[in-house]
Scaffold this active site. Sequence first.
Site, PDB file in Angstrom:
ATOM      1  N   LYS A 144     -13.756  76.053 134.439  1.00 52.47           N
ATOM      2  CA  LYS A 144     -14.850  76.743 133.758  1.00 52.47           C
ATOM      3  C   LYS A 144     -15.453  75.930 132.616  1.00 52.47           C
ATOM      4  CE  LYS A 144     -12.356  79.861 130.603  1.00 52.47           C
ATOM      5  NZ  LYS A 144     -12.147  81.264 130.272  1.00 52.47           N
ATOM      6  N   THR A 155      -2.708  72.398 129.976  1.00 55.24           N
ATOM      7  CA  THR A 155      -1.994  71.189 130.403  1.00 55.24           C
ATOM      8  C   THR A 155      -2.373  70.001 129.516  1.00 55.24           C
ATOM      9  OG1 THR A 155      -1.951  72.006 132.679  1.00 55.24           O
ATOM     10  CG2 THR A 155      -1.582  69.642 132.356  1.00 55.24           C
ATOM     11  N   TYR A 170      -3.148  69.825 126.530  1.00 57.95           N
ATOM     12  CA  TYR A 170      -2.612  69.852 125.159  1.00 57.95           C
ATOM     13  C   TYR A 170      -1.086  69.921 125.103  1.00 57.95           C
ATOM     14  CZ  TYR A 170      -7.483  70.594 124.103  1.00 57.95           C
ATOM     15  OH  TYR A 170      -8.835  70.430 124.028  1.00 57.95           O
ATOM     16  N   ALA A 171      -0.435  69.946 126.270  1.00 57.15           N
ATOM     17  CA  ALA A 171       1.036  70.093 126.274  1.00 57.15           C
ATOM     18  C   ALA A 171       1.657  68.910 125.549  1.00 57.15           C
ATOM     19  CB  ALA A 171       1.551  70.212 127.693  1.00 57.15           C
ATOM     20  N   GLY A 206       6.988  68.126 126.450  1.00 59.93           N
ATOM     21  CA  GLY A 206       7.335  67.409 127.657  1.00 59.93           C
ATOM     22  C   GLY A 206       7.611  68.301 128.845  1.00 59.93           C
ATOM     23  N   GLU A 210      15.206  70.146 123.474  1.00 58.70           N
ATOM     24  CA  GLU A 210      14.460  71.279 122.899  1.00 58.70           C
ATOM     25  C   GLU A 210      15.364  72.501 122.905  1.00 58.70           C
ATOM     26  OE1 GLU A 210       9.774  70.202 123.650  1.00 58.70           O
ATOM     27  OE2 GLU A 210      10.750  71.410 125.182  1.00 58.70           O
ATOM     28  N   ASP A 262      -8.379  85.027 132.598  1.00 53.93           N
ATOM     29  CA  ASP A 262      -9.395  85.264 133.642  1.00 53.93           C
ATOM     30  C   ASP A 262      -8.776  85.527 135.014  1.00 53.93           C
ATOM     31  OD1 ASP A 262     -11.225  84.701 131.672  1.00 53.93           O
ATOM     32  OD2 ASP A 262     -11.895  82.799 132.522  1.00 53.93           O
ATOM     33  N   HIS A 287       5.223  81.023 120.292  1.00 54.11           N
ATOM     34  CA  HIS A 287       5.850  79.766 119.879  1.00 54.11           C
ATOM     35  C   HIS A 287       6.155  79.878 118.392  1.00 54.11           C
ATOM     36  CE1 HIS A 287       6.763  75.573 119.282  1.00 54.11           C
ATOM     37  NE2 HIS A 287       6.654  75.360 120.586  1.00 54.11           N
ATOM     38  N   ARG A 329      13.493  80.518 121.937  1.00 56.85           N
ATOM     39  CA  ARG A 329      12.248  80.723 121.191  1.00 56.85           C
ATOM     40  C   ARG A 329      12.061  82.125 120.638  1.00 56.85           C
ATOM     41  NH1 ARG A 329       7.743  77.316 124.422  1.00 56.85           N
ATOM     42  NH2 ARG A 329       8.656  75.391 123.674  1.00 56.85           N
ATOM     43  N   HIS A 371       1.705  82.043 122.812  1.00 59.26           N
ATOM     44  CA  HIS A 371       1.785  80.711 123.408  1.00 59.26           C
ATOM     45  C   HIS A 371       1.782  80.725 124.928  1.00 59.26           C
ATOM     46  CE1 HIS A 371       2.852  76.482 123.577  1.00 59.26           C
ATOM     47  NE2 HIS A 371       3.989  76.732 124.201  1.00 59.26           N
ATOM     48  N   ARG A 431      10.624  82.174 128.572  1.00 63.30           N
ATOM     49  CA  ARG A 431      10.627  80.863 129.237  1.00 63.30           C
ATOM     50  C   ARG A 431      11.411  79.827 128.431  1.00 63.30           C
ATOM     51  NH1 ARG A 431       7.245  76.300 128.608  1.00 63.30           N
ATOM     52  NH2 ARG A 431       5.972  77.464 127.122  1.00 63.30           N
ATOM     53  N   SER A 435       7.379  75.041 131.919  1.00 67.11           N
ATOM     54  CA  SER A 435       6.158  75.528 132.580  1.00 67.11           C
ATOM     55  C   SER A 435       5.355  74.394 133.213  1.00 67.11           C
ATOM     56  CB  SER A 435       5.290  76.339 131.634  1.00 67.11           C
ATOM     57  OG  SER A 435       4.920  75.568 130.554  1.00 67.11           O
TER      58      SER A 435
HETATM   59  P1  FAD Z   1      -4.013  75.269 132.646  1.00 68.52           P
HETATM   60  O1  FAD Z   1      -3.491  73.924 132.430  1.00 68.52           O
HETATM   61  O2  FAD Z   1      -4.250  76.102 131.441  1.00 68.52           O
HETATM   62  O3  FAD Z   1      -5.387  75.153 133.441  1.00 68.52           O
HETATM   63  C1  FAD Z   1      -6.195  76.285 133.650  1.00 68.52           C
HETATM   64  C2  FAD Z   1      -7.458  75.866 134.359  1.00 68.52           C
HETATM   65  O4  FAD Z   1      -8.121  77.016 134.850  1.00 68.52           O
HETATM   66  C3  FAD Z   1      -8.468  75.126 133.499  1.00 68.52           C
HETATM   67  O5  FAD Z   1      -8.991  74.064 134.252  1.00 68.52           O
HETATM   68  C4  FAD Z   1      -9.568  76.158 133.266  1.00 68.52           C
HETATM   69  O6  FAD Z   1     -10.865  75.629 133.114  1.00 68.52           O
HETATM   70  C5  FAD Z   1      -9.502  76.929 134.560  1.00 68.52           C
HETATM   71  N1  FAD Z   1     -10.047  78.284 134.485  1.00 68.52           N
HETATM   72  C6  FAD Z   1      -9.603  79.329 133.743  1.00 68.52           C
HETATM   73  N2  FAD Z   1     -10.385  80.403 133.965  1.00 68.52           N
HETATM   74  C7  FAD Z   1     -11.337  80.019 134.847  1.00 68.52           C
HETATM   75  C8  FAD Z   1     -12.437  80.673 135.442  1.00 68.52           C
HETATM   76  N3  FAD Z   1     -12.766  81.943 135.170  1.00 68.52           N
HETATM   77  N4  FAD Z   1     -13.218  79.964 136.302  1.00 68.52           N
HETATM   78  C9  FAD Z   1     -12.946  78.671 136.573  1.00 68.52           C
HETATM   79  N5  FAD Z   1     -11.915  78.010 136.037  1.00 68.52           N
HETATM   80  C10 FAD Z   1     -11.117  78.674 135.185  1.00 68.52           C
HETATM   81  N6  FAD Z   1       4.633  73.587 128.674  1.00 68.52           N
HETATM   82  C11 FAD Z   1       5.615  72.692 128.945  1.00 68.52           C
HETATM   83  O7  FAD Z   1       6.302  72.805 129.966  1.00 68.52           O
HETATM   84  N7  FAD Z   1       5.828  71.635 128.102  1.00 68.52           N
HETATM   85  C12 FAD Z   1       5.089  71.449 126.974  1.00 68.52           C
HETATM   86  O8  FAD Z   1       5.307  70.484 126.256  1.00 68.52           O
HETATM   87  C13 FAD Z   1       4.086  72.391 126.665  1.00 68.52           C
HETATM   88  N8  FAD Z   1       3.339  72.260 125.535  1.00 68.52           N
HETATM   89  C14 FAD Z   1       2.298  73.119 125.333  1.00 68.52           C
HETATM   90  C15 FAD Z   1       1.467  72.929 124.232  1.00 68.52           C
HETATM   91  C16 FAD Z   1       0.370  73.745 124.034  1.00 68.52           C
HETATM   92  C17 FAD Z   1      -0.523  73.534 122.838  1.00 68.52           C
HETATM   93  C18 FAD Z   1       0.098  74.804 124.954  1.00 68.52           C
HETATM   94  C19 FAD Z   1      -1.092  75.692 124.767  1.00 68.52           C
HETATM   95  C20 FAD Z   1       0.939  75.014 126.035  1.00 68.52           C
HETATM   96  C21 FAD Z   1       2.034  74.181 126.231  1.00 68.52           C
HETATM   97  N9  FAD Z   1       2.884  74.367 127.324  1.00 68.52           N
HETATM   98  C22 FAD Z   1       3.872  73.460 127.580  1.00 68.52           C
HETATM   99  C23 FAD Z   1       2.561  75.352 128.351  1.00 68.52           C
HETATM  100  C24 FAD Z   1       1.846  74.631 129.512  1.00 68.52           C
HETATM  101  O9  FAD Z   1       1.016  73.633 128.983  1.00 68.52           O
HETATM  102  C25 FAD Z   1       1.014  75.583 130.353  1.00 68.52           C
HETATM  103  O10 FAD Z   1       1.758  76.711 130.703  1.00 68.52           O
HETATM  104  C26 FAD Z   1       0.574  74.879 131.631  1.00 68.52           C
HETATM  105  O11 FAD Z   1      -0.065  73.651 131.322  1.00 68.52           O
HETATM  106  C27 FAD Z   1      -0.348  75.770 132.434  1.00 68.52           C
HETATM  107  O12 FAD Z   1      -0.854  75.015 133.504  1.00 68.52           O
HETATM  108  P2  FAD Z   1      -1.836  75.697 134.523  1.00 68.52           P
HETATM  109  O13 FAD Z   1      -2.184  74.654 135.523  1.00 68.52           O
HETATM  110  O14 FAD Z   1      -1.241  76.962 135.010  1.00 68.52           O
HETATM  111  O15 FAD Z   1      -3.106  76.121 133.643  1.00 68.52           O
HETATM  112  C1  SIN Z   2       6.439  72.328 122.640  1.00 68.85           C
HETATM  113  O1  SIN Z   2       6.211  71.123 122.662  1.00 68.85           O
HETATM  114  O2  SIN Z   2       7.111  72.893 121.773  1.00 68.85           O
HETATM  115  C2  SIN Z   2       5.890  73.171 123.726  1.00 68.85           C
HETATM  116  C3  SIN Z   2       6.843  73.151 124.818  1.00 68.85           C
HETATM  117  C4  SIN Z   2       6.643  74.320 125.717  1.00 68.85           C
HETATM  118  O3  SIN Z   2       5.844  75.210 125.449  1.00 68.85           O
HETATM  119  O4  SIN Z   2       7.353  74.350 126.723  1.00 68.85           O
END
Ligand code: FAD
Ligand code: SIN
Length: 534
Positions: A45, A53, A55-56, A59, A123, A219, A240, A286, A347, A382, A387
């Site tokens: 979107k 992903t 901003y993860a 690790g 972690e 969404d 978090h 957590r 988070h 979790r 994730s």
């Molecule tokens: P996302 O990566 O969030 O991708 C969602 C996609 O869907 C995007 O492309 C978006 O544009 C699209 N989308 C959404 N709604 C629509 C719509 N209506 N129409 C079209 N497209 C849409 N997890 C870990 O395991 N390790 C970590 O170190 C970690 N660090 C994190 C740090 C931060 C700051 C955050 C926020 C999360 C972190 N997490 C971590 C959690 C992890 O990053 C997420 O759970 C994971 O990346 C989700 O992946 P996903 O592919 O499901 O969704």
């Molecule tokens: C973090 O780096 O603390 C995020 C890790 C996660 O959400 O799994």
Amino acid sequence: MAMMEPSMVTRKDSGVDFIVLGGGIAGMRAAIELAKGGRVLVLTKDDLYESSTEYAQGGIAAALSEDDEVTLHLHDTLIAGDGLCREEAVRVLVEEGPQQIHQLIDWGMHFDQNGTKLAFTREGAHSRSRILHAHGDSTGSEILRALMAKARTISSIQLQPHTFATDLMVENGRVCGVHYLDDKTSSSRYIPAGAVLLATGGLGHVYKETTNPSVACGDGMAMGYRAGALLSDMEFVQFHPTALFVKGAPRFLLSEALRGEGAQLRNLLLERFMPRYHEAAELAPRDVVARAIIMEIQRTRAEFVYLDLTAMDPEHVKKRFPRIFATCMKYNIDITADLVPIRPAAHYSMGGVATDLQGATSLPGLFAAGEVASTGVHGANRLASNSLLEGLVFGARSATAMLKKHVPLPFPSPKPNPRAECTATATPQPTDPQKAVDEARSILWQKVAIIRDGKNLSEAVKRLGEFALPDTSTPSRQTLEARNILTVAPLIARCALAREESRGAHYRSDFPLKKESKHPQHSYISKNSLPFFE
Ligand code: FAD
Ligand code: SIN
């Protein structure tokens, strides 16, 4: 990051074999697999890389170090999940995880190394150092770079950014395509497809304070709900513990890996308090750390507590966590020398669209993977860094199942209830969508967050039920996101009210104990059903 892609789909009537909604780790991993069986269209979107992903930080967890075993990873995940994980789903995660990571490395992913060996960090609630990371604290960005690079070598994958999917097309009970917002004309169009994968990520922005990027508005959960899919465990939202607290600034995440490598939590009186709450202190699960912080905030009548890295080697901190160091410096906080103000923020959603182990949902033709899905892999809480792994493993599995036209076993049957529709439709109020969203986010933050009780939850359910959904006849991204947030917020509140126990991330001060049972129950909710447990 703006990025134009060479091939764009423009005609509403040109169908594809598979639509993948979302370009994060789950969507991109799935797209690469799906390309083996036909034309794949990936919609995002916003810009292609704008996702959780990207901003993860900390690790991705996998039992790959010499002193680790998949059974230990299994055990740690089950303990963190507080009795609610589906063990068979966790087995899939920990057993298939290592091979998926090797596949990523083969596609060009660069994890940090110590000499010639992969480097692992620790972690919370992990019994081993098993977290792989990249560029110190930019793991997700490097994973996405590698997946996008691989996808760009496959001609049957089309990437279409800035395309907001509005709803699923359902014909004769089967999902057969996607409606989307045409940015240029602000009109609604549709694309037919053989099968659709929801990979739309989480719902952090349903809460006022969140670590999530602005695309995370629930969404996919809202679209699935409107189409009639069953949702599960929506009450389980992970907070978090350590988001940077600077007034007026976004709640930037301070990775748990900081605590894994020695950072400590102190209250306003500068007391280290975590040892009073859990034997693992700062590395407790957590949910335990987040609740302890809230209790210290209340006890000291403060707005925040501190993360203290001052005993760590400053050069190591700067090198190991360059993104966190640089971001905090923007707020004049030197994490190697200053105490860093933090507090918890929404988070991660453990709940979502209910799936089987192959990613199939209760609606034929619709699959879900990543944070939008509820596979049961995370239970009530979790385990850190599981994730990204879930996105890889279940993204690939869902794609395989879509290629094979997998048919799931029946899901739990919703308990029909004509009055169950929980988003208000009866007495529409002329509400400004943005005002309604701001109020809904505040309600969730104040009444449906880390410490909950029946009175606050009932008030939240009542007020959220009074909001009219915005008029989407002339749609814009803002109104469509508002509709989704106002759809998902009451689902969390209703399921949280229905679960009368404390388990994992769902803590009820009026039901502080866990319901002891050999088979703890998952919650379910759908368009025509009140929350029920099975
Ligand atoms: P996302 O990566 O969030 O991708 C969602 C996609 O869907 C995007 O492309 C978006 O544009 C699209 N989308 C959404 N709604 C629509 C719509 N209506 N129409 C079209 N497209 C849409 N997890 C870990 O395991 N390790 C970590 O170190 C970690 N660090 C994190 C740090 C931060 C700051 C955050 C926020 C999360 C972190 N997490 C971590 C959690 C992890 O990053 C997420 O759970 C994971 O990346 C989700 O992946 P996903 O592919 O499901 O969704
Ligand atoms: C973090 O780096 O603390 C995020 C890790 C996660 O959400 O799994």
